[in-house]
Design an enzyme around this catalytic site. Sequence first.
Site, PDB file in Angstrom:
ATOM      1  N   HIS A   8     -13.816 -26.100   8.019  1.00 55.55           N
ATOM      2  CA  HIS A   8     -12.941 -27.262   8.194  1.00 55.55           C
ATOM      3  C   HIS A   8     -13.714 -28.549   8.537  1.00 55.55           C
ATOM      4  CE1 HIS A   8     -10.085 -24.153   7.961  1.00 55.55           C
ATOM      5  NE2 HIS A   8      -9.976 -23.848   9.233  1.00 55.55           N
ATOM      6  N   GLU A  31      -8.303 -28.483  20.037  1.00 62.72           N
ATOM      7  CA  GLU A  31      -7.029 -27.760  20.067  1.00 62.72           C
ATOM      8  C   GLU A  31      -6.626 -27.464  21.490  1.00 62.72           C
ATOM      9  OE1 GLU A  31      -6.420 -24.888  16.667  1.00 62.72           O
ATOM     10  OE2 GLU A  31      -8.548 -24.673  17.038  1.00 62.72           O
ATOM     11  N   LYS A  41      -4.533 -32.074  21.648  1.00 60.24           N
ATOM     12  CA  LYS A  41      -4.741 -31.626  20.267  1.00 60.24           C
ATOM     13  C   LYS A  41      -5.035 -32.860  19.427  1.00 60.24           C
ATOM     14  CE  LYS A  41      -3.068 -29.011  16.364  1.00 60.24           C
ATOM     15  NZ  LYS A  41      -4.294 -28.471  15.817  1.00 60.24           N
ATOM     16  N   ARG A  67       0.815  -1.203   0.000  1.00 61.20           N
ATOM     17  CA  ARG A  67       0.000   0.000   0.000  1.00 61.20           C
ATOM     18  C   ARG A  67       0.862   1.272   0.000  1.00 61.20           C
ATOM     19  NH1 ARG A  67      -5.089  -0.434   3.906  1.00 61.20           N
ATOM     20  NH2 ARG A  67      -4.075  -2.345   4.569  1.00 61.20           N
ATOM     21  N   ASP A 116      -9.572 -23.696   1.602  1.00 64.57           N
ATOM     22  CA  ASP A 116      -9.767 -24.154   2.973  1.00 64.57           C
ATOM     23  C   ASP A 116      -8.528 -24.997   3.256  1.00 64.57           C
ATOM     24  OD1 ASP A 116     -10.322 -25.951   5.144  1.00 64.57           O
ATOM     25  OD2 ASP A 116     -12.402 -25.302   5.004  1.00 64.57           O
ATOM     26  N   HIS A 117      -7.699 -24.558   4.200  1.00 71.07           N
ATOM     27  CA  HIS A 117      -6.394 -25.216   4.322  1.00 71.07           C
ATOM     28  C   HIS A 117      -6.517 -26.689   4.737  1.00 71.07           C
ATOM     29  CE1 HIS A 117      -6.534 -24.332   8.703  1.00 71.07           C
ATOM     30  NE2 HIS A 117      -5.674 -25.315   8.818  1.00 71.07           N
ATOM     31  N   LYS A 168      -4.285 -30.898   3.523  1.00 67.87           N
ATOM     32  CA  LYS A 168      -3.726 -31.954   4.361  1.00 67.87           C
ATOM     33  C   LYS A 168      -3.842 -33.293   3.632  1.00 67.87           C
ATOM     34  CE  LYS A 168      -5.311 -29.610   8.601  1.00 67.87           C
ATOM     35  NZ  LYS A 168      -4.233 -29.307   9.527  1.00 67.87           N
TER      36      LYS A 168
HETATM   37  C1  BG6 Z   1      -8.019 -21.795  11.378  1.00 67.14           C
HETATM   38  C2  BG6 Z   1      -8.754 -21.194  12.555  1.00 67.14           C
HETATM   39  O1  BG6 Z   1      -8.789 -21.668  10.220  1.00 67.14           O
HETATM   40  O2  BG6 Z   1      -7.785 -23.181  11.648  1.00 67.14           O
HETATM   41  C3  BG6 Z   1      -7.927 -21.348  13.819  1.00 67.14           C
HETATM   42  O3  BG6 Z   1      -8.995 -19.816  12.314  1.00 67.14           O
HETATM   43  C4  BG6 Z   1      -7.577 -22.805  14.036  1.00 67.14           C
HETATM   44  O4  BG6 Z   1      -8.620 -20.830  14.948  1.00 67.14           O
HETATM   45  C5  BG6 Z   1      -6.967 -23.413  12.787  1.00 67.14           C
HETATM   46  O5  BG6 Z   1      -6.657 -22.868  15.109  1.00 67.14           O
HETATM   47  C6  BG6 Z   1      -6.834 -24.917  12.951  1.00 67.14           C
HETATM   48  O6  BG6 Z   1      -6.060 -25.447  11.909  1.00 67.14           O
HETATM   49  P1  BG6 Z   1      -5.230 -26.788  12.108  1.00 67.14           P
HETATM   50  O7  BG6 Z   1      -4.669 -27.056  10.755  1.00 67.14           O
HETATM   51  O8  BG6 Z   1      -4.187 -26.487  13.145  1.00 67.14           O
HETATM   52  O9  BG6 Z   1      -6.198 -27.820  12.589  1.00 67.14           O
END
Ligand code: BG6
Length: 503
Positions: free
Chosen positions: A252, A228, A357, A54, A189-190, A194
């Site tokens: 997720h 978590e 976790k 920016r 979506d990460h 995986k």
């Molecule tokens: C994110 C959330 O999208 O996913 C976080 O915003 C969360 O709050 C995280 O901790 C969890 O991802 P993972 O891959 O560690 O299960």
Amino acid sequence: MTDAKTDTTKPDPCSFVIFGVTGDLAHRLVMPALYNLAASNLLPDKFCVVGIARKAMSADELREGLLAGLKKFATRPVDDAIAERLLECVTSIEADPQDPASFDKMRDELDALEKRRETAGNRLFYLATPPDGFAPIARQLGRTGMLQENGAWRRLVVEKPFGTDLESAKKLNAELLEILTEHQIYRIDHYLGKETVQNILVLRFANGMFEPIWNRNHIDHVQITVDEKLGVGHRGSFYDATGALRDMVPNHLFQLLSLVAMEPPTRFDAHSVRAAKADVLAAIQLESETEALHNSVRGQYLGGTIGDTVIEDYHKTKDVANGSTTETYAALKLVIDNWRWAGVPFYLRTGKALGIKRTEVAIKFKQAPFAMFQGTPVEALAQNYLVIGVEPTEGIALQFNTKIPGPAVRIDGVEMKFRYKDYFKAEPSTGYETLIYDCMIGDNILFQRADSVEAGWRAVQPFLDAWANAGSDGLKSYKAGSEGPREADELMKRDGRAWRKLS
Ligand code: BG6
């Protein structure tokens, strides 16, 4: 993931334009993933990374910052020669969505850069910005013609959150679809980066033995857990406006649910797979507010210790509102209204500041009629579970009963385990490599389509509404380091079921 894709296909020449290049996402995940792709020789031969700043910033300044980030967040030792080659592709351009004229200038600079770099006009715009930047940036990119596909491809990548409820998700989709067509939009979506999550498709559809029993005739119920240990930490302001349900479930947990519950797609391509996933999300029964309250539990953590870490009460966290009723734990019972799953509940749970976790999908099979082992109390027999472990152990475990050696017929539960790391050697990765690579080769099988995003929000909306209307009524508490509120156990117990022990 497509039949056309092999590990050695190099993407087309392209420029990789990052908005929010100085932010956390770019440093922590995007650049380390680009580095890993560079190390695997999977970046295009003609390539440039353009950081959009920016405020004016020289290319050297940007490179310096990115190199520092890379050294901090890389998942493998940084090889100087590879890092140098990657950073040599980096340059910066100034543009600010508040200043439309800066986008006209940006277009001209980008055109000139692409000519020099011979990237053939293919562009990927990665919006590593807060979500309120998505629509304004897309609008400026659209207005200046930067998203027009004239022989070259133009793609836009956005990360969750895609809206904060059904209405805002629809609005965001409509805004983006005014400017782009669906095939140009990559919603990340990460969880889909995986390996174990991607493997659910392979487990179900590349093996003949699971599908015949993957239905209401053999499955009693399904449990999806994303627990978590970390508390909310420094994310108080984001989290307090979001909560466990919005943060984790429509995205997720629903990715896990849809892969486990979808019908077999006709083909292994983006259209068929995404249609099957969207179908199953659309089949989640919509509840009334009363039903939603009955079929859910929400909790907020109180202080405690987890290992050596002391966690303070959620409501004392920096940037959390006084008297906040935001949930840090959510458990839901959902019903999927279709032939395969009629009468098979899906129980979902997720929370922060828990004792362990663990991310897993546990499929509980129906009990055998144990009439022939009359001396054995049924409760003493192990439950038949197929457990898909995502974290911390990536793998699959099958629990079944077996005879204890000896003359008497005595029965005990055992577990057969497959662990990824025992079979496959993989370099540690960020989980973004496949996703970024897929954006560059134009494979959107692992990305969310507008309709499935909306179907996800539609299914959780009754819970959001019911909880908002109930306020603090019904908000339970749990101690940091515990397994969550005990009412979550009640949710199962009243159906004669129990959560799988996670220890
Ligand atoms: C994110 C959330 O999208 O996913 C976080 O915003 C969360 O709050 C995280 O901790 C969890 O991802 P993972 O891959 O560690 O299960």
